[in-house]
Scaffold this motif. Structure first.
Motif, PDB file in Angstrom:
ATOM      1  N   LEU A 194       0.824  -1.208   0.000  1.00 12.19           N
ATOM      2  CA  LEU A 194       0.000   0.000   0.000  1.00 12.19           C
ATOM      3  C   LEU A 194       0.861   1.262   0.000  1.00 12.19           C
ATOM      4  O   LEU A 194       0.517   2.250  -0.637  1.00 12.19           O
ATOM      5  N   ALA A 195       1.991   1.221   0.715  1.00 10.75           N
ATOM      6  CA  ALA A 195       2.889   2.378   0.725  1.00 10.75           C
ATOM      7  C   ALA A 195       3.481   2.610  -0.662  1.00 10.75           C
ATOM      8  O   ALA A 195       3.587   3.751  -1.121  1.00 10.75           O
ATOM      9  N   ASP A 196       3.881   1.529  -1.346  1.00  7.73           N
ATOM     10  CA  ASP A 196       4.390   1.672  -2.710  1.00  7.73           C
ATOM     11  C   ASP A 196       3.327   2.256  -3.621  1.00  7.73           C
ATOM     12  O   ASP A 196       3.602   3.109  -4.472  1.00  7.73           O
ATOM     13  N   GLY A 197       2.092   1.786  -3.476  1.00  4.67           N
ATOM     14  CA  GLY A 197       1.013   2.323  -4.293  1.00  4.67           C
ATOM     15  C   GLY A 197       0.748   3.787  -4.016  1.00  4.67           C
ATOM     16  O   GLY A 197       0.521   4.581  -4.928  1.00  4.67           O
ATOM     17  N   ALA A 198       0.780   4.158  -2.725  1.00  2.91           N
ATOM     18  CA  ALA A 198       0.592   5.566  -2.372  1.00  2.91           C
ATOM     19  C   ALA A 198       1.701   6.432  -2.962  1.00  2.91           C
ATOM     20  O   ALA A 198       1.470   7.579  -3.365  1.00  2.91           O
ATOM     21  N   PHE A 199       2.910   5.868  -3.023  1.00  2.00           N
ATOM     22  CA  PHE A 199       4.024   6.588  -3.638  1.00  2.00           C
ATOM     23  C   PHE A 199       3.721   6.883  -5.107  1.00  2.00           C
ATOM     24  O   PHE A 199       3.930   8.002  -5.585  1.00  2.00           O
ATOM     25  N   HIS A 200       3.207   5.884  -5.835  1.00  2.00           N
ATOM     26  CA  HIS A 200       2.867   6.106  -7.239  1.00  2.00           C
ATOM     27  C   HIS A 200       1.769   7.157  -7.375  1.00  2.00           C
ATOM     28  O   HIS A 200       1.819   8.012  -8.267  1.00  2.00           O
ATOM     29  N   VAL A 201       0.767   7.102  -6.502  1.00  2.00           N
ATOM     30  CA  VAL A 201      -0.297   8.099  -6.546  1.00  2.00           C
ATOM     31  C   VAL A 201       0.276   9.497  -6.334  1.00  2.00           C
ATOM     32  O   VAL A 201      -0.122  10.467  -6.983  1.00  2.00           O
ATOM     33  N   GLY A 202       1.231   9.613  -5.408  1.00  2.00           N
ATOM     34  CA  GLY A 202       1.881  10.905  -5.193  1.00  2.00           C
ATOM     35  C   GLY A 202       2.611  11.396  -6.433  1.00  2.00           C
ATOM     36  O   GLY A 202       2.577  12.588  -6.758  1.00  2.00           O
ATOM     37  N   MET A 203       3.267  10.480  -7.146  1.00  2.00           N
ATOM     38  CA  MET A 203       3.946  10.862  -8.381  1.00  2.00           C
ATOM     39  C   MET A 203       2.945  11.307  -9.448  1.00  2.00           C
ATOM     40  O   MET A 203       3.202  12.233 -10.219  1.00  2.00           O
TER      41      MET A 203
END
Length: 264
Positions: A63-72
């Motif tokens: 989920l943290a990796d996914g949130a990182f992509h959303v931030g990008m």
């Protein structure tokens, strides 16, 4: 009848579009990081080195990796908006080279910010977390992916005035690359790999296995909680599991792009 140009004639007060290119380049640096290091090579997760039992759970890491992509995605959207707002400067002398230089600087800035802030100051991950000397990998990554775009940006900016009037093609190409990076980040790996499914916390192994059986799929791997499964789908779509307690199904957009690439 003549048609109006997309870029207004530049004036002394026309803001440079290079600032938007900086932001887009920064976002593209993050996309390369996430796609290459989180998904393809799987050298680290965003929170690989954060202590605490809750954050060591694979669901929290994904989920943290996914949130990182959303931030990008969000940063890229800001960069696209800035480029559009400053499109009047596309036809200025050397504008194309300045936009390209801005993108290169932004890309290099991401590498420096990621290394200094996340690797060394916060210590939440390193380029590789499974090697005896992670510092060498951090430095090597910056040398390979941070220094070349920095030098390219300096050269482009120094020779910008030799480029003649701009035509907006560099900005258009940069925008297209940014728009393509998001769906590429969400693509599942090729081949017939099992589909990873993350169920909501508390459903337990019995509930998760029952959900898989309800869509005529087959479980080939399960984590100790029984709430993260690798399945081989049958004739029914694995996305039906969303209605049976699944939070993420590997291959679905945004955050599940990271899930699809995770190794069993």
């Amino acid at each position: 009848m003549a048609t109006a140009s997309i870029a207004s004639p530049p004036t002394a007060s026309t803001p440079s579009p290079a600032a938007g290119a900086w932001v887009l380049g920064f976002a593209l640096g993050g996309f390369v990081d996430g796609i290459l290091l989180h998904q393809v090579l799987q050298w680290h997760h965003l929170l690989s080195l954060v202590p605490g039992e809750a954050l060591r759970d694979i669901r929290a890491q994904i989920l943290a990796d996914g949130a990182f992509h959303v931030g990008m995605y969000a940063i890229a959207a800001v960069g696209l908006w800035m480029l559009w707002r400053r499109r009047g400067g596309f036809s200025g002398t050397g504008a194309d080279r300045r936009v390209a230089a801005g993108a290169a600087f932004g890309f290099a800035l991401w590498q420096a910010a990621d290394t200094v802030l996340f690797h060394w100051l916060l210590g939440i991950h390193r380029i590789r977390v499974d090697v005896p000397n992670p510092l060498l990998w951090d430095i090597g990554w910056v040398v390979m992916f941070g220094v070349p775009p920095l030098l390219l940006g300096l050269w482009l900016r120094a020779h910008a005035d030799r480029g003649g009037p701009g035509n907006g093609r560099v900005a258009a190409a940069l925008s297209a690359i940014a728009l393509l990076a998001a769906p590429i980040a969400a693509l599942p790996p090729g081949g017939d790999a099992p589909v990873l499914v993350l169920f909501r916390e508390g459903i337990g192994a019995p509930g998760a296995f029952a959900a898989v059986a309800a869509i005529d799929a087959r479980v080939v791997w399960a984590d100790p909680s029984g709430e993260l499964l690798a399945i081989v789908p049958g004739d029914r779509s694995p996305y039906r599991l969303i209605g049976h307690g699944a939070l993420l199904v590997g291959g679905s957009p945004a955050v599940a792009g990271c899930l699809a690439w995770s190794r069993i």
